[in-house]
Design an enzyme around this catalytic site. Structure first.
Site, PDB file in Angstrom:
ATOM      1  N   GLU A  30     -44.821  13.537 -30.557  1.00  0.00           N
ATOM      2  CA  GLU A  30     -44.618  12.589 -31.658  1.00  0.00           C
ATOM      3  C   GLU A  30     -44.074  13.283 -32.914  1.00  0.00           C
ATOM      4  OE1 GLU A  30     -44.812   9.908 -30.342  1.00  0.00           O
ATOM      5  OE2 GLU A  30     -46.550   9.735 -29.033  1.00  0.00           O
ATOM      6  N   ASP A  38     -35.470   9.309 -28.619  1.00  0.00           N
ATOM      7  CA  ASP A  38     -36.092   9.154 -27.309  1.00  0.00           C
ATOM      8  C   ASP A  38     -34.994   8.978 -26.268  1.00  0.00           C
ATOM      9  OD1 ASP A  38     -38.780   9.391 -27.917  1.00  0.00           O
ATOM     10  OD2 ASP A  38     -39.042   7.255 -28.322  1.00  0.00           O
TER      11      ASP A  38
END
Length: 529
Positions: free
Chosen positions: A189, A353
């Site tokens: 993250e 991502d």
């Protein structure tokens, strides 16, 4: 001659989802969709670039859970069956729309696409890690690692051994897989806390990625902002995300994926087709689901799904080329402006991502293909680079202490610690304490050795940040809760059995079969540092 650098970084990650105890679990399809829509299309882009003599450079993290699933024979077999179903359905669709011009065109588009996926899948003997590794070996792809199970490190910093286990197990797994140690790490993250860089250095890693404000608010304030990495006092480099290039792709308001020509993600044949027709291709219990065949385009903002118009891959591909040209143009102007102020080559780090490209944004792989081709042939303002190569080319950087940060909501830790998921942390902390305690033990026999290693696996799997993330988003929450509880329950049983000196060998064997990640793990990774 270029005056700056652009580093495209993709974060390829999925939580470890593997259920040999069940014939069908919907969540396993997260992997199958990603293979079909993201990983194989990316490989096809890489192959085309190499074939055409384009020496592309890209950094890509591949997390240990994803790597483990891509290498797993059971999941490979199940994906093979999933792909066969898709191929069968597209054949029916081509027949069904044989006399409907545009629908026939779309059905044939999908038939060709899935046939191409099949060819790539079989060419690499169903082993996509082997496929990606060839681009690592050729120097085009810099593959980096992540936390062992994507554990959210700032929320376990009170247990340094738990953080160390996430880092060390990941590095060992990477070396087993790729035959060399990793150079860098995508912090899970992009979450950084002060002090983690020392463990990153001890694990042999050269650099890590964090969010831009982790660099911008470093101490002292970095002279070049996020347009150059900083060196931490441990010697490890920290790269920060560039906000401008990120927004062009990520933003729901102005990002490229919202273009009206692009495919609509939320309208799918699994919901549109007549029930009896689609029934063999949805869930075994008869519930509808997305099947991956989507015939409509975004069309316009604010429209209901029923108002969406038919998709046209030709015009979508043209739009992807236009967006790639715009992205390149903006990076040229950005780098020229920065170079004029910095008087040294700036670096624009653009991390995303991986699943955005292909899964969420169907045209994303086309965008990447066009971007590399245009950047290679049509400009000389910047060079595309790996992060590792950049550090070789620019070995002198400012020394600073990064700021706590993540790329979640509000930029810190709130997304992973809030009223939807706070309940998990007392249990995770207790499990970490107990695992550190077990780390000091010496096994009495082979059975205890196996139990100790399985205990380490269960703690790592429970720590996955994906479960807290899902609880916060409100999608698939029962599954995330079930997974968190099951790993903690398995760990607690192992802990209790080891303490009374009576390991249940039959039960242990079943759990080892289900949660078989990290076959070579050594529980002693949890020993005091």
């Amino acid at each position: 001659m270029s005056i700056g650098y652009v580093a495209l970084v993709l974060h390829a990650h999925l939580p470890f989802v593997r259920h040999p105890e069940s014939d069908y679990v919907l969540e396993e399809e997260w992997l199958y969709e990603a293979i079909t829509e993201t990983y194989v299309p990316l490989l096809q882009v890489f192959e085309g670039l190499k074939r055409d003599g384009i020496d592309f450079k890209m950094t890509m993290s591949m997390t240990p859970p994803l790597v483990s699933m891509l290498l797993d024979p059971l999941l490979q077999e199940r994906y093979d069956e999933h792909l066969a179903q898709l191929e069968e359905l597209t054949e029916l669709e081509v027949e069904r729309h044989a006399h409907n011009g545009h629908m026939k065109y779309l059905a044939e588009h999908y038939a060709k696409e899935f046939n191409g996926v099949r060819q790539t899948w079989e060419k690499y003997d169903r082993n996509l890690i082997k496929a990606f590794k060839q681009f690592l070996d050729s120097g085009n792809l810099e593959i980096i690692t992540c936390g062992a199970t994507h554990g959210y490190l700032p929320l376990m910093k009170m247990y340094p051994q738990a953080v160390w286990a996430q880092l060390q197990v990941a590095c060992e797994h990477y070396e087993e897989t790729f035959g060399r140690p990793p150079k860098g790490i995508w912090l899970p993250e992009c979450a950084y806390y002060e002090g983690v860089e020392r463990m990153v250095a001890d694990a042999g890693l050269r650099y890590f990625l964090t969010d831009g404000h982790g660099i911008l608010y470093a101490r002292p304030r970095p002279r070049f902002g996020s347009y150059a990495p900083i060196f931490t006092e441990s010697g490890v480099a920290a790269f920060g995300r560039d906000h401008e290039s990120s927004q062009q792709v990520w933003s729901s308001e102005v990002g490229y994926p919202g273009s009206v020509e692009y495919r609509e993600f939320y309208r799918d044949l699994g919901w549109d087709a007549e029930y009896e027709y689609i029934k063999p291709y949805i869930m075994p219990n008869g519930q509808r689901k997305n099947v991956g065949i989507k015939y409509h385009r975004i069309t316009g903002k604010g429209l209901g799904l029923s108002d969406k118009q038919l998709y046209d891959p030709y015009w979508a591909k043209e739009k992807a080329a236009e967006n790639a040209a715009n992205f390149m143009y903006n990076r040229e102007r950005q780098i020229e402006n920065l170079y004029g102020m910095m008087h040294r080559p700036p670096l624009v780090v653009s991390p995303y991502d991986a699943e955005l490209f292909g899964h969420w944004w169907y045209e994303g792989p086309w965008f990447i293909d066009y971007l590399f081709r245009k950047s290679w042939f049509d400009q000389d303002t910047f060079a595309m680079t790996h992060l590792a190569d950049y550090l070789k080319a620019e070995p002198t950087q400012q020394v600073c202490r990064p700021s706590q940060s993540s790329w979640g909501y509000k930029g810190f830790h709130e997304y992973w610690l809030n009223d939807t998921n706070a309940w998990i942390y007392p249990h995770l902390h207790k499990a970490a304490e107990r695992m550190i305690e077990l780390g000091k033990r010496e096994p009495a026999d082979e059975l205890e050795w196996r139990a100790l290693n399985q205990a380490a696996r269960e703690v790592l799997l429970a720590q996955s940040s994906d479960w807290a993330f899902i609880m916060r988003t409100g999608t698939m929450v029962p599954y995330a809760v079930r997974r968190t509880r099951s790993h903690l329950q398995r760990f607690n049983k192992l802990y209790e059995d080891l303490n009374i000196g009576k390991v249940d060998s039959g039960w242990l064997e079943k759990v080892e079969t289900i949660d078989n990640i990290f076959p070579n793990i050594n529980y002693r990774v949890y020993r005091p540092l």
